[in-house]
Enzyme design. Structure first.
Site, PDB file in Angstrom:
ATOM      1  N   ASP A  24       5.053  -1.678   6.023  1.00 55.84           N
ATOM      2  CA  ASP A  24       4.740  -0.464   5.251  1.00 55.84           C
ATOM      3  C   ASP A  24       5.863  -0.134   4.266  1.00 55.84           C
ATOM      4  OD1 ASP A  24       3.197   1.681   4.492  1.00 55.84           O
ATOM      5  OD2 ASP A  24       3.764   2.963   6.168  1.00 55.84           O
ATOM      6  N   ASN A  72      -7.566   0.939   4.480  1.00 57.07           N
ATOM      7  CA  ASN A  72      -7.046   0.614   3.145  1.00 57.07           C
ATOM      8  C   ASN A  72      -8.165   0.306   2.144  1.00 57.07           C
ATOM      9  OD1 ASN A  72      -4.120  -1.147   4.491  1.00 57.07           O
ATOM     10  ND2 ASN A  72      -4.294   0.997   3.856  1.00 57.07           N
TER      11      ASN A  72
HETATM   12  C1  IPE Z   1      -0.682   0.696   7.666  1.00 50.90           C
HETATM   13  O1  IPE Z   1      -0.071   1.255   6.561  1.00 50.90           O
HETATM   14  C2  IPE Z   1      -1.493  -0.490   7.273  1.00 50.90           C
HETATM   15  C3  IPE Z   1      -0.733  -1.648   6.830  1.00 50.90           C
HETATM   16  C4  IPE Z   1       0.558  -1.794   6.818  1.00 50.90           C
HETATM   17  C5  IPE Z   1      -1.523  -2.754   6.385  1.00 50.90           C
HETATM   18  P1  IPE Z   1      -0.726   2.487   5.764  1.00 50.90           P
HETATM   19  O2  IPE Z   1       0.217   2.820   4.690  1.00 50.90           O
HETATM   20  O3  IPE Z   1      -2.102   2.136   5.376  1.00 50.90           O
HETATM   21  O4  IPE Z   1      -0.790   3.610   6.893  1.00 50.90           O
HETATM   22  P2  IPE Z   1      -0.679   5.170   6.783  1.00 50.90           P
HETATM   23  O5  IPE Z   1      -1.702   5.618   5.788  1.00 50.90           O
HETATM   24  O6  IPE Z   1       0.710   5.484   6.332  1.00 50.90           O
HETATM   25  O7  IPE Z   1      -0.927   5.665   8.165  1.00 50.90           O
HETATM   26  C1  IPE Z   2       2.025  -1.321   2.904  1.00 49.50           C
HETATM   27  O1  IPE Z   2       2.581  -0.590   1.876  1.00 49.50           O
HETATM   28  C2  IPE Z   2       1.007  -2.332   2.433  1.00 49.50           C
HETATM   29  C3  IPE Z   2      -0.376  -1.947   2.709  1.00 49.50           C
HETATM   30  C4  IPE Z   2      -0.766  -0.932   3.411  1.00 49.50           C
HETATM   31  C5  IPE Z   2      -1.417  -2.763   2.126  1.00 49.50           C
HETATM   32  P1  IPE Z   2       1.871   0.708   1.283  1.00 49.50           P
HETATM   33  O2  IPE Z   2       1.012   0.270   0.155  1.00 49.50           O
HETATM   34  O3  IPE Z   2       1.203   1.477   2.343  1.00 49.50           O
HETATM   35  O4  IPE Z   2       3.135   1.477   0.723  1.00 49.50           O
HETATM   36  P2  IPE Z   2       3.452   3.032   0.846  1.00 49.50           P
HETATM   37  O5  IPE Z   2       3.286   3.411   2.278  1.00 49.50           O
HETATM   38  O6  IPE Z   2       2.482   3.735  -0.061  1.00 49.50           O
HETATM   39  O7  IPE Z   2       4.865   3.145   0.385  1.00 49.50           O
HETATM   40 MG    MG Z   3       1.819   2.936   3.600  1.00 54.50          MG
END
Ligand code: IPE
Ligand code: IPE
Ligand code: MG
Length: 247
Positions: A24, A72
């Site tokens: 993340d 997502n």
């Molecule tokens: C969790 O991250 C999913 C992945 C790393 C693929 P998200 O960014 O989607 O989760 P939330 O929204 O912070 O809970």
């Molecule tokens: C994790 O990074 C990757 C996926 C969830 C696909 P994020 O895209 O959630 O990045 P933040 O949490 O917005 O920084």
């Molecule tokens: Mg995230």
């Protein structure tokens, strides 16, 4: 590579057999630099390479990476397209090296929702790496822990309806075996980057007794040293599984 107190904890110098990672912080990494979110995802691929190499070198048997959740799919279309395109690029760029290193790749999730070219790239990396015996790499794509449990329940209900399963014979192993992770052991260590203290629907069943390590490091900045820090912290933990301390 030496690291302080690697063998000082109750777990001795045991390397976690199965590490799971919620990767993340890509969007925040990009935002900090005034870049679009997809630039963070692209940079995150370097961290994927780093952690795979680090795990191979440390003797980790199974690495499970959460790359895209069912939730997502609610992101803007252009981000989804960027992520799926990166997955295709990653699969085709890395499959040969992963095969040479003995890494068997499996992509787990609701793949019915991914587009044709991504599906094909998944097939290519899975078939190129099939049989790799050094490490198993699970890429969780379009994955939801709850959805996985729901689909296991449906499968079991069908077997009961068809008369091939006695409801009283259902135990934890029956359910585990019907999840996407099937016969894999549960993760010993869960790493979540970017400092969020939540599970976000990841491996809900399998994480029952997993040690959780949360680091503020954003995923694109995650290095081999960060992996070692997590492993060292894991080795300091005492895993009691509900029992009392053994010492
Ligand atoms: C969790 O991250 C999913 C992945 C790393 C693929 P998200 O960014 O989607 O989760 P939330 O929204 O912070 O809970
Ligand atoms: C994790 O990074 C990757 C996926 C969830 C696909 P994020 O895209 O959630 O990045 P933040 O949490 O917005 O920084
Ligand atoms: Mg995230």
């Amino acid at each position: 590579m030496s690291h302080p107190s690697v063998s000082s904890g109750p777990s001795g110098d045991l390397v976690p057999r199965h590490i799971a990672v919620i990767m993340d912080g890509n969007g925040r990494w990009a935002a900090e630099r005034g870049l679009p979110r997809h630039a963070g995802h692209r940079e995150g691929m370097k961290a994927v390479r780093e952690i795979i190499r680090g795990c191979i070198d440390s003797g980790v048997e199974i690495l499970t990476l959460f790359a895209f959740s069912t939730e997502n799919w609610q992101r803007p279309e252009e981000e989804i397209v960027a992520l799926m395109t990166l997955l295709q690029i990653y699969a085709d760029q890395e499959k040969e090296e992963l095969r040479e290193k003995g890494v068997e790749v499996r992509v787990l999730g609701d793949l019915a929702r991914v587009d044709g070219p991504t599906h094909d790239a998944v097939e290519r990396i899975e078939s190129a790496t099939r049989g790799g015996a050094k490490m198993r790499l699970n890429l969780m794509i379009s994955y939801s822990g709850r959805a996985d449990i729901v689909s296991a329940c449906r499968a079991l209900a069908r077997r009961v309806r068809d008369g091939t399963l006695d409801p009283d014979a259902i135990d934890e192993e029956t359910i585990s075996d019907d999840l996407l992770t099937e016969d894999l052991p549960d993760p010993d260590l869960l790493i979540r980057t970017s400092g969020e203290f939540r599970i976000s629907n990841f491996m809900l069943w399998q994480l029952a007794y997993t040690e959780i390590y949360i680091t503020p490091v954003l995923w694109p900045d995650f290095t081999r040293e960060d992996l070692l820090d997590a492993v060292v912290e894991y080795q300091r933990r005492e895993r009691r599984f509900g029992r009392i301390s053994s010492s």
